[in-house]
Design an enzyme around this catalytic site. Structure first.
Site, mmCIF file in Angstrom:
data_model
loop_
_atom_site.group_PDB
_atom_site.id
_atom_site.type_symbol
_atom_site.label_atom_id
_atom_site.label_comp_id
_atom_site.label_asym_id
_atom_site.label_seq_id
_atom_site.Cartn_x
_atom_site.Cartn_y
_atom_site.Cartn_z
ATOM 1 N N TYR A 56 -10.768 -1.935 5.907
ATOM 2 C CA TYR A 56 -9.435 -2.168 5.325
ATOM 3 C C TYR A 56 -8.796 -3.459 5.850
ATOM 4 C CZ TYR A 56 -9.872 2.275 3.015
ATOM 5 O OH TYR A 56 -10.326 3.280 2.212
ATOM 6 N N GLN A 94 -3.134 2.941 -9.159
ATOM 7 C CA GLN A 94 -4.117 3.451 -8.202
ATOM 8 C C GLN A 94 -4.486 2.356 -7.210
ATOM 9 O OE1 GLN A 94 -7.299 5.888 -10.545
ATOM 10 N NE2 GLN A 94 -6.368 4.497 -12.000
ATOM 11 N N ASN A 95 -3.999 1.147 -7.463
ATOM 12 C CA ASN A 95 -4.402 0.010 -6.634
ATOM 13 C C ASN A 95 -3.623 -0.034 -5.330
ATOM 14 O OD1 ASN A 95 -5.992 -0.561 -8.791
ATOM 15 N ND2 ASN A 95 -4.749 -2.255 -9.554
ATOM 16 N N VAL A 96 -4.308 -0.439 -4.275
ATOM 17 C CA VAL A 96 -3.645 -0.558 -2.974
ATOM 18 C C VAL A 96 -3.254 -2.007 -2.693
ATOM 19 C CG1 VAL A 96 -4.698 1.530 -2.015
ATOM 20 C CG2 VAL A 96 -5.886 -0.652 -1.754
ATOM 21 N N ASP A 97 -3.549 -2.912 -3.642
ATOM 22 C CA ASP A 97 -3.102 -4.303 -3.459
ATOM 23 C C ASP A 97 -1.618 -4.416 -3.807
ATOM 24 O OD1 ASP A 97 -2.659 -5.063 -6.268
ATOM 25 O OD2 ASP A 97 -4.828 -5.008 -6.515
ATOM 26 N N HIS A 112 -2.185 5.787 -4.583
ATOM 27 C CA HIS A 112 -3.252 5.746 -3.567
ATOM 28 C C HIS A 112 -2.838 4.956 -2.332
ATOM 29 C CE1 HIS A 112 -6.583 6.766 -6.745
ATOM 30 N NE2 HIS A 112 -5.851 7.807 -6.405
ATOM 31 N N CYS A 123 3.691 10.218 14.776
ATOM 32 C CA CYS A 123 5.084 10.480 14.391
ATOM 33 C C CYS A 123 5.296 10.465 12.879
ATOM 34 C CB CYS A 123 6.026 9.471 15.069
ATOM 35 S SG CYS A 123 5.905 7.796 14.391
ATOM 36 N N CYS A 142 7.131 4.899 17.323
ATOM 37 C CA CYS A 142 7.069 5.769 18.507
ATOM 38 C C CYS A 142 6.392 5.104 19.697
ATOM 39 C CB CYS A 142 6.399 7.102 18.180
ATOM 40 S SG CYS A 142 4.609 6.999 17.917
ATOM 41 N N LEU A 206 -11.598 -3.243 -20.242
ATOM 42 C CA LEU A 206 -12.706 -4.126 -20.613
ATOM 43 C C LEU A 206 -13.638 -3.420 -21.598
ATOM 44 C CD1 LEU A 206 -13.780 -6.940 -19.984
ATOM 45 C CD2 LEU A 206 -15.086 -5.957 -18.100
HETATM 46 P P1 OAD Z 1 -13.127 1.472 -11.219
HETATM 47 O O1 OAD Z 1 -13.899 0.442 -10.476
HETATM 48 O O2 OAD Z 1 -13.675 2.858 -11.230
HETATM 49 O O3 OAD Z 1 -12.945 1.035 -12.745
HETATM 50 C C1 OAD Z 1 -12.502 -0.246 -13.074
HETATM 51 C C2 OAD Z 1 -12.338 -0.317 -14.588
HETATM 52 O O4 OAD Z 1 -11.804 -1.590 -14.904
HETATM 53 C C3 OAD Z 1 -13.630 -0.159 -15.391
HETATM 54 O O5 OAD Z 1 -13.408 0.726 -16.495
HETATM 55 C C4 OAD Z 1 -13.917 -1.583 -15.900
HETATM 56 O O6 OAD Z 1 -14.538 -1.602 -17.188
HETATM 57 C C5 OAD Z 1 -12.516 -2.148 -15.985
HETATM 58 N N1 OAD Z 1 -12.451 -3.616 -15.824
HETATM 59 C C6 OAD Z 1 -13.212 -4.434 -15.076
HETATM 60 N N2 OAD Z 1 -12.831 -5.716 -15.193
HETATM 61 C C7 OAD Z 1 -11.782 -5.719 -16.048
HETATM 62 C C8 OAD Z 1 -10.928 -6.729 -16.592
HETATM 63 N N3 OAD Z 1 -11.086 -8.035 -16.283
HETATM 64 N N4 OAD Z 1 -9.953 -6.360 -17.449
HETATM 65 C C9 OAD Z 1 -9.801 -5.053 -17.789
HETATM 66 N N5 OAD Z 1 -10.551 -4.063 -17.305
HETATM 67 C C10 OAD Z 1 -11.533 -4.370 -16.449
HETATM 68 O O7 OAD Z 1 -11.626 1.416 -10.630
HETATM 69 P P2 OAD Z 1 -10.483 2.508 -10.737
HETATM 70 O O8 OAD Z 1 -10.555 3.238 -12.023
HETATM 71 O O9 OAD Z 1 -9.221 1.846 -10.369
HETATM 72 O O10 OAD Z 1 -9.577 5.195 -5.002
HETATM 73 O O11 OAD Z 1 -10.885 3.486 -9.565
HETATM 74 C C11 OAD Z 1 -10.048 4.570 -9.262
HETATM 75 C C12 OAD Z 1 -10.071 4.865 -7.792
HETATM 76 O O12 OAD Z 1 -11.417 4.997 -7.344
HETATM 77 C C13 OAD Z 1 -9.524 3.768 -6.902
HETATM 78 O O13 OAD Z 1 -8.120 3.794 -6.776
HETATM 79 C C14 OAD Z 1 -10.176 4.028 -5.584
HETATM 80 C C15 OAD Z 1 -11.581 4.303 -6.072
HETATM 81 O O14 OAD Z 1 -12.371 5.092 -5.274
HETATM 82 C C16 OAD Z 1 -9.616 5.387 -3.668
HETATM 83 O O15 OAD Z 1 -10.149 4.603 -2.904
HETATM 84 C C17 OAD Z 1 -8.971 6.663 -3.222
#
Ligand code: OAD
Length: 236
Positions: A56, A94-97, A112, A123, A142, A206
């Protein structure tokens, strides 16, 4: 006047891909390089906290090298545009950025967690994580060391702001999913909840996600293009 006035947008890693942040499940994605059990579970952290901190820390440092893109900026503009007309946009990410914040979005639910925050197991304080974390890092609240963890939700943990997210979906007149594969619950279930309530749903991705069949409308292509053009339509 936008046709829809109360919109919920769920975003995933795909919206940040063109900023240079790796997605998880695409070819060469994060989970092709790391075993999620080692770096993204409470058990992995208990077994090897140094490895998890290093994972991280690298991602947190990486934020300094990336910028929000046209898709992040378009969603921020949509939030402002709807707000000016008495409407509302709730952004569930869902993004941590922190690229949505840096693009100007305000009403954000980080389900997330956030890389730029740290949490103290002693604490419960959640504060800014400005630099690297380690097992020696002391809590700003703390003062105790050894309990700091990244403020990210790991597999097996309950995502944050679920009540707020469900409230927003229940009162929305449109649900939109951007850049997510639809493979991680509960986020992947939001479209089904929305549809069960009769709320129309748009997929911007995409390629078709695992839940593509549940959406009433879809636009496929890079987020910087499809999100920007969809927002122009919404604000027209
Ligand atoms: P994924 O990596 O599972 O999916 C990313 C999606 O974005 C895919 O469907 C791609 O086709 C699409 N994609 C890629 N490039 C793109 C672009 N330029 N424009 C549009 N779409 C694009 O990521 P998440 O669905 O976010 O959780 O994953 C969900 C969770 O799984 C995350 O928050 C993380 C991960 O494990 C934790 O870590 C708890």
């Amino acid at each position: 006047m936008a046709r829809h006035e109360n919109i919920v947008v769920l975003t995933g890693a795909g919206i940040s891909a063109e900023s240079g942040v790796a997605t998880f499940r695409d070819a060469g994605g994060v989970w092709a390089q790391y075993d999620y059990r080692e770096v993204a579970t409470p058990e992995g952290f208990a077994a090897n906290p140094a490895l998890v901190h290093a994972f991280y820390n690298a991602r947190r440092r990486g934020l300094g090298a990336v910028q929000p893109n046209a898709a992040h900026r378009a969603l921020a503009a949509l939030e402002r545009g709807l707000g000016e007309k008495g409407g509302r946009l709730t952004l569930i990410t869902q993004n941590v950025d922190d690229l949505h914040e840096r693009a100007g979005s305000k009403n954000i639910l980080h389900m997330h967690g956030e890389l730029s925050k740290a949490e103290c197991a002693h604490c419960g304080d959640i504060g800014a994580a400005r630099g690297d974390l380690s097992v020696e890092t002391a809590c700003n609240a703390c003062g105790r060391a050894g309990g700091m963890r990244p403020h990210v939700v790991w597999f097996g943990e309950i995502p944050r702001f679920m009540d707020e997210a469900m409230d927003a979906i229940m009162t929305a007149d449109l649900f939109v999913s951007v850049g997510t594969s639809g493979s991680v619950y509960p986020a992947a279930g939001f479209v089904g909840e929305a549809r069960a309530l009769g709320v129309p749903a748009t997929e911007l991705n995409l390629e078709p996600s695992e839940n593509a069949y549940l959406f009433t409308d879809s636009r496929y292509g890079p987020a910087t293009q499809v999100v920007a053009s969809w927002v122009r339509e919404m604000l027209a």
